[in-house]
Design an enzyme around this catalytic site. Structure first.
Site, PDB file in Angstrom:
ATOM      1  N   SER A 136       0.835  -1.205   0.000  1.00 39.36           N
ATOM      2  CA  SER A 136       0.000   0.000   0.000  1.00 39.36           C
ATOM      3  C   SER A 136       0.873   1.259   0.000  1.00 39.36           C
ATOM      4  CB  SER A 136      -0.952  -0.039   1.199  1.00 39.36           C
ATOM      5  OG  SER A 136      -1.999   0.883   1.041  1.00 39.36           O
ATOM      6  N   ASP A 173      -9.401  -6.126  -4.355  1.00 34.22           N
ATOM      7  CA  ASP A 173      -8.927  -4.941  -3.631  1.00 34.22           C
ATOM      8  C   ASP A 173      -9.885  -3.769  -3.864  1.00 34.22           C
ATOM      9  OD1 ASP A 173      -7.540  -2.790  -2.510  1.00 34.22           O
ATOM     10  OD2 ASP A 173      -5.601  -3.441  -3.275  1.00 34.22           O
ATOM     11  N   HIS A 190      -7.463  -5.882  -0.158  1.00 38.25           N
ATOM     12  CA  HIS A 190      -6.281  -5.028  -0.033  1.00 38.25           C
ATOM     13  C   HIS A 190      -5.311  -5.550   1.025  1.00 38.25           C
ATOM     14  CE1 HIS A 190      -4.009  -1.344  -0.512  1.00 38.25           C
ATOM     15  NE2 HIS A 190      -4.061  -1.115   0.783  1.00 38.25           N
TER      16      HIS A 190
END
Length: 336
Positions: A148, A278, A306
């Protein structure tokens, strides 16, 4: 029943009752304390030791295990508002002889908080390089992993300091101009149009908002007791102003597409891992990296969101190790 035997059972029962009562009290009254104890116990079980690196008044907090060996060292960069312990679920499935390091990103958990400049992607890259040089991790090229926000930082780091890196794993990285907008991005755009910067879905302030965030980040539906949700919120609330400051930096004009703007400079072997479902950073970003860097290896995980690290830790660890071993094998053939 013999009185001595009775006393023995009473003493044994009392001995067991005390930790059970302490656990129940922590669970009901101080769930945030229980969460911290949980991470401490898990680090201890996995052999991860918390360490500090001081750099002229700036302190990095990180956990590590093992020593440099035949395999490259692995440095792991966590995502927004997380901390080094988020990697423990993956560490569990990595070989114990590997040299692993999980660092708290700038301002997060045990690493120093300073100015907003340090929270932009470029600012975080500079700080991570400072950390790497301080502990002399780049004496030999190492493998860098980021997820991320940490994936955005890891990709830009690899572009800016190619000599430090022998391999790169990006897990659902932010910082790309993806062909498709994720539900989270659409939500942010709606908030921007409404002129609201208060209700950021990744910065929960109540147990319900925490549950909503977990649903946004995970395809797998975890059943989490209300007390634990409250504990997770209690741990975060004192830091929410800081998280808001970081968030505004990483979605700012200079940081929002940092990985996209630097990806053409990445020369290290690249592995991309993405959850197909995601909702935070759309999986279409994987095709952007694949087109820009044709040699990169893309793994899209079915029934995964995610939070790849939490949802598929065993698979993530295996993919990383397989990639590192394959790259070492390729490198050995080139030099033989």
């Amino acid at each position: 029943m013999d009185i001595d035997v009775l006393n023995m059972f009473l003493i044994a029962g009392g001995t067991l009752a005390l930790p059970i009562l302490a656990f129940m009290a922590s669970f009901l009254l101080w769930p945030s304390v229980l969460i911290k104890v949980y991470y401490w116990y898990w680090r201890r079980t996995l052999g991860m030791q918390v360490r500090y690196a001081d750099c002229g008044g700036y302190r990095f907090c990180y956990s590590s295990r093992g020593k440099p060996g035949t395999r490259p060292s692995i440095l792991m960069l966590h995502g927004f508002s997380a901390h080094k312990d988020m990697w423990l679920s993956v560490v569990k499935f990595l070989p114990k002889h590997l040299h692993l390091l999980c660092v708290d990103m700038p301002g997060h958990e045990g690493t120093t908080r300073t100015c907003a400049e340090d929270y932009s992607i470029q600012g975080q890259v500079r700080r991570i390089h400072q950390f790497v040089e301080n502990i002399r991790l780049n004496k030999r090229p190492f493998h860098l992993v980021g997820t991320s926000m940490g994936g955005n930082v890891a990709g830009v780091y690899a572009a800016c300091y190619p000599g430090d890196i022998c391999g790169l794993t990006l897990i659902c990285p932010a910082g790309l101009r993806s062909p498709n907008a994720s539900p989270f991005v659409l939500q942010l755009q709606a908030l921007e149009r409404a002129g609201s910067t208060v209700a950021i879905p990744l910065i929960p302030g109540t147990p319900q908002e925490m549950e909503d965030m977990l649903r946004l980040c995970s395809y797998v539906r975890f059943k989490i007791p209300q007390q634990i949700l409250q504990g997770l919120v209690d741990v975060r609330i004192p830091h929410n102003d800081f998280y808001r400051e970081v968030f505004m930096q990483i979605i700012g004009e200079d940081s929002r597409h940092s990985l996209h703007d630097h990806m053409h400079l990445i020369t290290a072997p690249l592995q991309v891992i993405w959850g197909k479902q995601d909702q935070v950073v759309d999986v279409s970003g994987a095709s952007v990296l694949a087109e820009a860097l044709p040699g990169c290896q893309v793994e899209v995980l079915e029934n995964c969101g995610h939070s790849v690290v939490m949802e598929r830790p065993r698979k993530t660890a295996k993919l990383i190790m397989d990639f590192i071993i394959a790259q070492q094998s390729t490198s050995s053939k080139k030099h033989s």
